[in-house]
Design a protein around this motif. Structure first.
Motif, PDB file in Angstrom:
ATOM      1  N   ARG A  11       0.798  -1.218   0.046  1.00 61.20           N
ATOM      2  CA  ARG A  11      -0.170  -0.020  -0.143  1.00 61.20           C
ATOM      3  C   ARG A  11       0.827   1.212   0.126  1.00 61.20           C
ATOM      4  NH1 ARG A  11      -2.718  -1.149   4.255  1.00 61.20           N
ATOM      5  NH2 ARG A  11      -1.556   0.152   5.717  1.00 61.20           N
ATOM      6  N   GLU A  12       1.925   1.300   0.686  1.00 57.55           N
ATOM      7  CA  GLU A  12       2.754   2.527   0.861  1.00 57.55           C
ATOM      8  C   GLU A  12       4.541   2.087   0.254  1.00 57.55           C
ATOM      9  OE1 GLU A  12       1.921   5.178   1.637  1.00 57.55           O
ATOM     10  OE2 GLU A  12       0.027   4.702   2.627  1.00 57.55           O
ATOM     11  N   PHE A  15       7.204   4.660   0.451  1.00 54.32           N
ATOM     12  CA  PHE A  15       7.565   5.002   1.561  1.00 54.32           C
ATOM     13  C   PHE A  15       8.380   3.681   2.185  1.00 54.32           C
ATOM     14  CE2 PHE A  15       7.120   3.619   6.203  1.00 54.32           C
ATOM     15  CZ  PHE A  15       7.889   4.777   6.632  1.00 54.32           C
ATOM     16  N   ASP A 261      -1.854  13.422   4.704  1.00 57.09           N
ATOM     17  CA  ASP A 261      -0.866  12.175   3.943  1.00 57.09           C
ATOM     18  C   ASP A 261       0.244  12.233   4.788  1.00 57.09           C
ATOM     19  OD1 ASP A 261       0.328  10.493   2.886  1.00 57.09           O
ATOM     20  OD2 ASP A 261      -0.007  11.106   0.696  1.00 57.09           O
ATOM     21  N   MET A 263       2.167   9.919   5.586  1.00 54.59           N
ATOM     22  CA  MET A 263       3.057   8.764   4.903  1.00 54.59           C
ATOM     23  C   MET A 263       4.042   9.630   3.759  1.00 54.59           C
ATOM     24  SD  MET A 263       2.545   6.299   6.664  1.00 54.59           S
ATOM     25  CE  MET A 263       3.898   5.419   5.648  1.00 54.59           C
ATOM     26  N   THR A 267       7.962   9.910   4.126  1.00 53.22           N
ATOM     27  CA  THR A 267       8.670   9.358   2.956  1.00 53.22           C
ATOM     28  C   THR A 267       9.661  10.495   2.651  1.00 53.22           C
ATOM     29  OG1 THR A 267       6.800   8.381   1.792  1.00 53.22           O
ATOM     30  CG2 THR A 267       8.636   8.894   0.220  1.00 53.22           C
TER      31      THR A 267
END
Length: 401
Positions: A11-12, A15, A261, A263, A267
């Motif tokens: 999903r990420e 990151f 967001d 994330m 990141t």
């Protein structure tokens, strides 16, 4: 537990890649107090502030309402497609390409379902994706890589816009021309969802107080957005902006803070650590300097195809000689592969959402073919424009870039 970790990594993905890269680099450059110098706090503060304000606008459905208003004025499907594409193009300049697509692509698919224009679903979705990626390159606020590079460049906001204006104007022309491939089917647009009777009375049943609160929230978000612009123009400090916005939103509607967001912020932090450590490993530093120096434009494009343009900007910036060429490279490099821009992944995920299964089945499984063709076409045209402008610049005819 392992399944949850794998699901999170998928999903990420960006990151996760940034975190792994930072962790590996930390083996060669052990964590120390020097790590604090890696972080560009101005970028992080402005990015947090902008995402918070845009989330506030989204809760008021400002952008969707604006798109619906435009569509109601259109008489045929081609003009509707043009309105949506142009809306993506210009909205992305101020609310970022990601948010523009999150707002308008679902709305577009609703319209396509209502009009039963299934054959145009992939083409129009891809067109909006390209519009968001290319429109966002004009301003420092348009996308994360612009915001980062702008803080690294000794240049005014107007000077920043001047660099990208020829490419943005040309992009708009190309997008408008591409909409002529959409049929001119007559429509009678109705944005309300008649399948749910409750929706037709929902707005009228709302207390007047709620409508007033919505107007107050929009006004407050507008004021906060103006503060973001002042910060971009370097008229107020970034940490002061972030503090004011956090306090204002926490006091009025703290749910907005949950929509940010985080994330993306993490990141950035991971890539700051990675690039900071890379700069201290002499062999890798020398290698990257040799490759990037003098080749910023092509390096930005090629790196974006593999790791996307935001990480590419963070990775290559410490080793570049010309920020302008890198800026153009990572923005134009957002075209090409599906991973070249995170915004492209967002619109693809929306398009492939199980809720749109019936639509995607009826319009065929041609999204990737359409995406690849249009992206390579636009990428090639902008590269040709870059070469021509540089020839004119060298000859002294064109000095804007």
């Amino acid at each position: 537990m392992l399944k949850k970790i794998i699901a999170f990594a998928r999903r990420e993905a960006v990151f996760t890649a940034a975190f792994v890269a930072a962790a590996i680099s930390a083996v060669f450059v052990p964590p120390s107090a020097d790590y604090a110098e890696y972080f560009n706090m101005r970028v992080l503060f402005i990015l947090f502030s902008l995402m918070t304000v845009v989330s506030g606008f989204q809760t008021c459905q400002v952008f969707t309402a604006g798109a619906e208003f435009l569509c109601r004025k259109m008489k045929n499907f081609r003009s509707t497609a043009l309105a949506l594409t142009v809306s993506c193009f210009f909205l992305s300049m101020f609310i970022t390409n990601d948010v523009a697509l999150i707002t308008l692509v679902p709305f577009t698919l609703i319209i396509i379902k209502k009009l039963k224009a299934y054959r145009q679903a992939a083409f129009l979705t891809v067109l909006e994706t390209i519009a968001a990626n290319l429109g966002s390159m004009l301003t420092p606020l348009g996308n994360p890589q612009n915001l980062f590079l702008y803080t690294q460049m000794d240049i005014s906001a107007i000077g920043f816009v001047r660099i990208l204006l020829p490419y943005t104007a040309f992009s708009l022309l190309v997008l408008v021309l591409l909409t002529f491939f959409i049929p001119k089917t007559q429509i009678d647009f109705d944005g309300t969802d008649h399948s749910n009777p409750a929706n037709s009375t929902e707005e009228s049943d709302k207390p007047h107080k709620h409508k007033a609160n919505k107007k107050e929230k929009i006004f407050a978000c507008t004021i906060l957005f103006c503060l973001c612009l002042l910060c971009v123009f370097r008229l107020i400090p970034a940490h002061f902006l972030a503090f004011i916005i956090f306090v204002a939103v926490f006091a009025t509607d703290r749910q907005i803070l949950l929509k940010v967001d985080y994330m993306l912020l993490l990141t950035f932090c991971a890539f700051f650590i990675f690039t900071g450590n890379i700069g201290k490993i002499e062999s890798i530093k020398t290698f990257l300097q040799t490759i990037v120096k003098g080749n910023e434009f092509i390096s930005g494009i090629l790196a974006s195809q593999v790791i996307s343009n935001v990480p590419a900007a963070l990775l290559l910036e410490p080793f570049c000689e010309s920020h302008e060429k890198l800026l153009l490279g990572v923005n134009i490099g957002g075209l090409g592969t599906l991973v070249a821009s995170l915004a492209s992944l967002i619109s693809y995920k929306i398009y492939k959402n199980p809720e749109n299964a019936e639509l995607t089945q009826k319009c065929g499984k041609n999204y990737m073919a359409v995406f690849t063709f249009l992206n390579i076409l636009c990428l090639a045209l902008l590269c040709i424009l870059y070469i021509l402008l540089n020839i004119l610049k060298v000859s002294g005819i064109f000095r804007a870039v």
